[in-house]
Each structure stands twice: as structure tokens, then as C-alpha cells.
Scaffold this motif. Structure first.
Motif, PDB file in Angstrom:
ATOM      1  N   SER A 144       0.816  -1.218   0.000  1.00 48.54           N
ATOM      2  CA  SER A 144       0.000   0.000   0.000  1.00 48.54           C
ATOM      3  C   SER A 144       0.851   1.270   0.000  1.00 48.54           C
ATOM      4  O   SER A 144       0.355   2.344   0.331  1.00 48.54           O
ATOM      5  N   TYR A 200       2.522   4.548  -1.310  1.00 50.84           N
ATOM      6  CA  TYR A 200       1.916   5.565  -2.172  1.00 50.84           C
ATOM      7  C   TYR A 200       2.408   5.439  -3.602  1.00 50.84           C
ATOM      8  O   TYR A 200       1.604   5.449  -4.541  1.00 50.84           O
ATOM      9  N   VAL A 219       0.854   2.377  -5.397  1.00 53.54           N
ATOM     10  CA  VAL A 219      -0.561   2.598  -5.721  1.00 53.54           C
ATOM     11  C   VAL A 219      -0.680   3.605  -6.861  1.00 53.54           C
ATOM     12  O   VAL A 219      -1.501   3.439  -7.771  1.00 53.54           O
ATOM     13  N   TYR A 220       0.146   4.643  -6.830  1.00 51.06           N
ATOM     14  CA  TYR A 220       0.106   5.667  -7.875  1.00 51.06           C
ATOM     15  C   TYR A 220       0.476   5.068  -9.225  1.00 51.06           C
ATOM     16  O   TYR A 220      -0.161   5.374 -10.246  1.00 51.06           O
ATOM     17  N   GLU A 221       1.489   4.201  -9.251  1.00 45.91           N
ATOM     18  CA  GLU A 221       1.896   3.558 -10.512  1.00 45.91           C
ATOM     19  C   GLU A 221       0.781   2.667 -11.060  1.00 45.91           C
ATOM     20  O   GLU A 221       0.518   2.650 -12.266  1.00 45.91           O
ATOM     21  N   ILE A 222       0.126   1.917 -10.191  1.00 44.11           N
ATOM     22  CA  ILE A 222      -0.971   1.045 -10.636  1.00 44.11           C
ATOM     23  C   ILE A 222      -2.126   1.895 -11.171  1.00 44.11           C
ATOM     24  O   ILE A 222      -2.721   1.581 -12.204  1.00 44.11           O
ATOM     25  N   ALA A 223      -2.433   2.974 -10.481  1.00 42.83           N
ATOM     26  CA  ALA A 223      -3.512   3.857 -10.941  1.00 42.83           C
ATOM     27  C   ALA A 223      -3.154   4.472 -12.283  1.00 42.83           C
ATOM     28  O   ALA A 223      -4.012   4.559 -13.190  1.00 42.83           O
ATOM     29  N   LYS A 224      -1.919   4.900 -12.439  1.00 39.29           N
ATOM     30  CA  LYS A 224      -1.476   5.500 -13.705  1.00 39.29           C
ATOM     31  C   LYS A 224      -1.537   4.470 -14.832  1.00 39.29           C
ATOM     32  O   LYS A 224      -1.928   4.791 -15.954  1.00 39.29           O
ATOM     33  N   HIS A 261      -3.618   2.133 -15.164  1.00 41.83           N
ATOM     34  CA  HIS A 261      -5.022   1.904 -15.517  1.00 41.83           C
ATOM     35  C   HIS A 261      -5.711   3.184 -16.013  1.00 41.83           C
ATOM     36  O   HIS A 261      -6.923   3.233 -16.152  1.00 41.83           O
ATOM     37  N   LEU A 263      -5.876   6.218 -14.567  1.00 44.11           N
ATOM     38  CA  LEU A 263      -6.496   7.069 -13.549  1.00 44.11           C
ATOM     39  C   LEU A 263      -5.610   8.274 -13.282  1.00 44.11           C
ATOM     40  O   LEU A 263      -4.390   8.200 -13.394  1.00 44.11           O
ATOM     41  N   GLU A 264      -6.229   9.386 -12.935  1.00 45.31           N
ATOM     42  CA  GLU A 264      -5.483  10.606 -12.638  1.00 45.31           C
ATOM     43  C   GLU A 264      -5.635  10.963 -11.169  1.00 45.31           C
ATOM     44  O   GLU A 264      -6.623  10.618 -10.535  1.00 45.31           O
ATOM     45  N   MET A 265      -4.654  11.738 -10.684  1.00 48.80           N
ATOM     46  CA  MET A 265      -4.678  12.170  -9.302  1.00 48.80           C
ATOM     47  C   MET A 265      -5.519  13.437  -9.199  1.00 48.80           C
ATOM     48  O   MET A 265      -5.264  14.412  -9.871  1.00 48.80           O
TER      49      MET A 265
END
Length: 98
Positions: free
Chosen positions: A72, A74, A77-82, A84, A86-88
Motif C-alpha cells: 500500500s 503511495y 498505488v500511484y503507478e498502478i492507478a497510472k 489503468h 487514472l489521474e490524481m
């Protein structure tokens, strides 16, 4: 004339009976003592096995907690979101604590 006294023979029979009864009681107490020692040893073994199992579970829990913290992070998680798409968005971010 010498005649044997019946009281002495009777007294010897009572003594023999008392001796046999006392011997049986001592034997029974010895058997009970040994069986109690075996029960105590078995209970101690079970307690040691349970303590060992508790320690193993505690170590496993610690390892899993460490793994959760690593997964978990940061940046992960940010890399996985990017990856897929997803934006911050700071407005949608909430901090959650245990």
C-alpha cells in the motif's frame, strides 16, 4: 500343659489384614501419583504446543502486516492507478487511518 492362646492367632490375622489393606492403599496412591504426573506432563506438552502455535501465528501476522504496508505504498498505488489510466485529483483523496 501348654495350649496356644486363640487371642494371639486372632490378633495376627487382624494384623495381616491391616498390612494387606495398607499395602493396597500405598500401591493405589503410587499408581494415582504416577497417573497424575503423566497427566501434568501431557498438559504441559499441550500448553507448549499451543504457545508455539500462537508464536507462529503472531510471526505470520507480523509478516502479513509488513506485506500490506509494502503493497500500500503511495508510489506503488500511484503507478498502478497510472497504468489503468487514472489521474490524481486532490479533491477526491481521503486519508484513512486504522
Amino acid at each position: 500343659m501348654q495350649t496356644p492362646e486363640p487371642k494371639q492367632q486372632r490378633h495376627l490375622k487382624v494384623e495381616k489384614v491391616l498390612l494387606v489393606v495398607a499395602s493396597m492403599i500405598i500401591f493405589a496412591l503410587g499408581v494415582a501419583c504416577v497417573s497424575l504426573e503423566i497427566m501434568v506432563a501431557t498438559a504441559n506438552r499441550e500448553v507448549q504446543d499451543t504457545n508455539r502455535a500462537i508464536e507462529e501465528v503472531a510471526v505470520m501476522n507480523t509478516n502479513l502486516e509488513q506485506e500490506v504496508q509494502e503493497l500500500s505504498r503511495y508510489d506503488r498505488v500511484y503507478e498502478i492507478a497510472k497504468a489503468h489510466g487514472l489521474e490524481m485529483n486532490e479533491e477526491n483523496v481521503r486519508n484513512v487511518t486504522k
